[in-house]
Design a protein around this motif. Structure first.
Motif, PDB file in Angstrom:
ATOM      1  N   ARG A   1      63.819 117.271 -70.369  1.00 27.24           N
ATOM      2  CA  ARG A   1      65.278 117.449 -70.390  1.00 27.24           C
ATOM      3  C   ARG A   1      66.044 116.139 -70.415  1.00 27.24           C
ATOM      4  O   ARG A   1      67.029 116.001 -71.143  1.00 27.24           O
ATOM      5  CB  ARG A   1      65.684 118.264 -69.148  1.00 27.24           C
ATOM      6  N   ARG A   2      65.619 115.161 -69.607  1.00 23.25           N
ATOM      7  CA  ARG A   2      66.409 113.935 -69.447  1.00 23.25           C
ATOM      8  C   ARG A   2      65.502 112.707 -69.419  1.00 23.25           C
ATOM      9  O   ARG A   2      64.416 112.735 -68.859  1.00 23.25           O
ATOM     10  CB  ARG A   2      67.252 114.010 -68.167  1.00 23.25           C
ATOM     11  N   PHE A   3      65.994 111.633 -70.027  1.00 19.76           N
ATOM     12  CA  PHE A   3      65.254 110.369 -70.124  1.00 19.76           C
ATOM     13  C   PHE A   3      66.131 109.275 -69.518  1.00 19.76           C
ATOM     14  O   PHE A   3      67.191 108.940 -70.067  1.00 19.76           O
ATOM     15  CB  PHE A   3      64.955 110.054 -71.594  1.00 19.76           C
ATOM     16  N   ILE A   4      65.712 108.727 -68.378  1.00 20.85           N
ATOM     17  CA  ILE A   4      66.466 107.664 -67.708  1.00 20.85           C
ATOM     18  C   ILE A   4      65.789 106.330 -68.030  1.00 20.85           C
ATOM     19  O   ILE A   4      64.623 106.123 -67.697  1.00 20.85           O
ATOM     20  CB  ILE A   4      66.523 107.887 -66.189  1.00 20.85           C
ATOM     21  N   PHE A   5      66.522 105.457 -68.680  1.00 14.22           N
ATOM     22  CA  PHE A   5      65.973 104.179 -69.147  1.00 14.22           C
ATOM     23  C   PHE A   5      66.490 103.042 -68.274  1.00 14.22           C
ATOM     24  O   PHE A   5      67.699 102.835 -68.151  1.00 14.22           O
ATOM     25  CB  PHE A   5      66.379 103.939 -70.597  1.00 14.22           C
TER      26      PHE A   5
ATOM     27  N   VAL B   1      70.130 108.620 -70.026  1.00 11.36           N
ATOM     28  CA  VAL B   1      70.919 107.849 -69.075  1.00 11.36           C
ATOM     29  C   VAL B   1      70.373 106.426 -69.075  1.00 11.36           C
ATOM     30  O   VAL B   1      69.154 106.223 -68.976  1.00 11.36           O
ATOM     31  CB  VAL B   1      70.837 108.411 -67.641  1.00 11.36           C
ATOM     32  N   ILE B   2      71.260 105.447 -69.206  1.00 17.71           N
ATOM     33  CA  ILE B   2      70.850 104.044 -69.227  1.00 17.71           C
ATOM     34  C   ILE B   2      71.403 103.357 -67.985  1.00 17.71           C
ATOM     35  O   ILE B   2      72.599 103.441 -67.694  1.00 17.71           O
ATOM     36  CB  ILE B   2      71.355 103.345 -70.501  1.00 17.71           C
ATOM     37  N   VAL B   3      70.516 102.686 -67.257  1.00 18.72           N
ATOM     38  CA  VAL B   3      70.907 101.955 -66.047  1.00 18.72           C
ATOM     39  C   VAL B   3      70.592 100.481 -66.249  1.00 18.72           C
ATOM     40  O   VAL B   3      69.454 100.122 -66.558  1.00 18.72           O
ATOM     41  CB  VAL B   3      70.145 102.482 -64.805  1.00 18.72           C
ATOM     42  N   ARG B   4      71.610  99.639 -66.099  1.00 23.96           N
ATOM     43  CA  ARG B   4      71.434  98.192 -66.250  1.00 23.96           C
ATOM     44  C   ARG B   4      71.624  97.514 -64.887  1.00 23.96           C
ATOM     45  O   ARG B   4      72.748  97.217 -64.486  1.00 23.96           O
ATOM     46  CB  ARG B   4      72.450  97.615 -67.241  1.00 23.96           C
ATOM     47  N   PRO B   5      70.529  97.237 -64.190  1.00 26.89           N
ATOM     48  CA  PRO B   5      70.662  96.567 -62.890  1.00 26.89           C
ATOM     49  C   PRO B   5      70.902  95.071 -63.044  1.00 26.89           C
ATOM     50  O   PRO B   5      70.478  94.451 -64.017  1.00 26.89           O
ATOM     51  CB  PRO B   5      69.296  96.812 -62.222  1.00 26.89           C
TER      52      PRO B   5
ATOM     53  N   PRO C   1      75.410 116.138 -63.930  1.00 30.59           N
ATOM     54  CA  PRO C   1      75.833 116.500 -65.292  1.00 30.59           C
ATOM     55  C   PRO C   1      76.678 115.433 -65.981  1.00 30.59           C
ATOM     56  O   PRO C   1      76.662 115.321 -67.216  1.00 30.59           O
ATOM     57  CB  PRO C   1      76.641 117.789 -65.083  1.00 30.59           C
ATOM     58  N   SER C   2      77.411 114.630 -65.204  1.00 33.34           N
ATOM     59  CA  SER C   2      78.273 113.612 -65.805  1.00 33.34           C
ATOM     60  C   SER C   2      77.529 112.335 -66.186  1.00 33.34           C
ATOM     61  O   SER C   2      78.117 111.416 -66.749  1.00 33.34           O
ATOM     62  CB  SER C   2      79.420 113.271 -64.857  1.00 33.34           C
ATOM     63  N   ALA C   3      76.232 112.270 -65.877  1.00 28.91           N
ATOM     64  CA  ALA C   3      75.445 111.084 -66.230  1.00 28.91           C
ATOM     65  C   ALA C   3      74.934 111.133 -67.667  1.00 28.91           C
ATOM     66  O   ALA C   3      74.481 110.119 -68.200  1.00 28.91           O
ATOM     67  CB  ALA C   3      74.263 110.941 -65.275  1.00 28.91           C
ATOM     68  N   VAL C   4      75.036 112.287 -68.297  1.00 30.59           N
ATOM     69  CA  VAL C   4      74.429 112.494 -69.615  1.00 30.59           C
ATOM     70  C   VAL C   4      74.978 111.527 -70.655  1.00 30.59           C
ATOM     71  O   VAL C   4      76.190 111.412 -70.846  1.00 30.59           O
ATOM     72  CB  VAL C   4      74.654 113.947 -70.082  1.00 30.59           C
ATOM     73  N   ASN C   5      74.064 110.802 -71.302  1.00 33.92           N
ATOM     74  CA  ASN C   5      74.377 109.890 -72.407  1.00 33.92           C
ATOM     75  C   ASN C   5      75.354 108.784 -72.008  1.00 33.92           C
ATOM     76  O   ASN C   5      76.171 108.338 -72.820  1.00 33.92           O
ATOM     77  CB  ASN C   5      74.906 110.658 -73.629  1.00 33.92           C
TER      78      ASN C   5
ATOM     79  N   LEU D   1      68.762 109.293 -80.469  1.00 35.01           N
ATOM     80  CA  LEU D   1      68.110 110.570 -80.164  1.00 35.01           C
ATOM     81  C   LEU D   1      69.062 111.501 -79.420  1.00 35.01           C
ATOM     82  O   LEU D   1      69.133 112.699 -79.692  1.00 35.01           O
ATOM     83  CB  LEU D   1      66.865 110.331 -79.311  1.00 35.01           C
ATOM     84  N   ALA D   2      69.792 110.923 -78.470  1.00 33.89           N
ATOM     85  CA  ALA D   2      70.713 111.727 -77.673  1.00 33.89           C
ATOM     86  C   ALA D   2      71.861 112.279 -78.514  1.00 33.89           C
ATOM     87  O   ALA D   2      72.340 113.385 -78.271  1.00 33.89           O
ATOM     88  CB  ALA D   2      71.270 110.884 -76.529  1.00 33.89           C
TER      89      ALA D   2
END
Length: 322
Positions: A111-115, A167-171, A224-228, A158-159
């Protein structure tokens, strides 16, 4: 309802800590792709042998029944990362390897891919008093940052066709229990009482504790608000290099002299020694604005910077004593 989460980079600083945290969430099953099946993980973790991550990796067994992928594995360093050859080496793992995993995740019904990306996609420095925003135009510098940005773009394509939620997270710089690399070296120098020429540095840098990164990732698993979306993450409490070192000295319980050498002279000397990148990290500013996280996710860092630094130092001291 239970959910199954695949975490790559299982033996890394972030991936390993994330797996341990996810195991404490009710109804969560964790899959850890590993190169060494003898790795130390909680018994509830399902280990799957994956010898390497590239365009040819077969993820079929790992992805069976998985709901969410957290992709924290990456190629992060080579000696000469700005060479053309180096860029291709980064792309092989960080771009082609990521896209191969994502495509197979789509086929497996994930369902979801967190990068887990990097703040370096935004850039290397910010002017004093300014901060990167999650939706700024990216300005990656160097092979590593370029490869992570290209991976982000491939995932968002893809999304965009509804194949999978991304979801993309840049630490920013992550620290915490068991931190290594330059942060550990800094604590070692300070603990030994080595006089350091950083008593007059007035830059501003964002940091993020391991606990806060993990909390944001766990929030993004279902929100739900994290999508894309792209999110930056920090402790929301920026420090100068001098302020950081003084805090560490306090928690280490040592007396260390921070000599107030003018920043201009430090910059000149470090560049003369061929240490420009180190000078940039110690003397330059890099700040991020994480207000988007609060606005979209209702998320703020649950652990304060001072509490996290104190825990980091305590773990460092305990490890040294043992």
């Amino acid at each position: 309802m239970s959910k199954k989460i695949l975490v790559t980079g299982a033996t890394g600083f972030l991936g390993g800590a994330l797996i341990r945290s996810l195991c404490n969430l009710p109804g969560t099953l964790v899959v850890a792709p590993v190169r060494n099946m003898d790795g130390d993980f909680p018994e509830v973790v399902s280990k799957v042998y994956i010898p390497s991550i590239d365009s040819g990796t077969d993820w079929t067994e790992s992805l069976s029944g998985v709901d969410v992928v957290v992709h924290a594995a990456a190629r992060v360093h080579v000696v000469d990362e700005d060479s053309a050859q180096s860029l291709e080496e980064f792309r092989a793992i960080n771009v082609q390897g990521t896209l191969n995993l994502a495509r197979q995740a789509v086929q497996a019904g994930v369902r979801r891919f967190i990068f887990i990306s990097t703040i370096k996609v935004n850039g290397e420095t910010t002017p004093p008093g300014c901060a990167f925003l999650a939706d700024d135009i990216p300005k990656p510098v160097g092979a590593y940052a370029i490869s992570k940005y290209e991976a982000e773009q491939s995932l968002l394509k893809l999304a965009s066709v509804g194949a999978i939620e991304v979801v993309i997270v840049r630490p920013v710089l992550i620290y915490g229990k068991g931190v290594g690399a330059n942060f550990q070296k800094m604590m070692c120098l300070l603990e030994r009482g080595v006089p350091l020429p950083f008593g007059a540095v007035s830059n501003s840098r964002s940091l993020v504790s391991l606990e806060n990164v993990i909390d944001l990732i766990e929030t993004c698993i279902d929100h739900p608000s994290a999508v894309n979306q792209v999110f930056l993450v920090s402790d929301d409490n920026d420090l100068s290099t001098t302020q950081l070192m003084r805090r560490l000295i306090t928690y280490l319980g040592v007396e260390t002299w921070l000599i107030p050498v003018p920043v201009g002279l430090l910059m000149f000397l470090t560049r003369l020694m061929g240490r420009r990148s180190i000078a940039q990290r110690l003397l330059g500013s890099l700040q991020v604005d994480i207000s988007k996280n609060q606005q979209l996710l209702g998320w703020t860092p649950p652990v304060s910077l001072d509490d996290a630094l104190s825990l980091t130092v305590q773990h460092f001291l305990d490890a040294r004593r043992s």
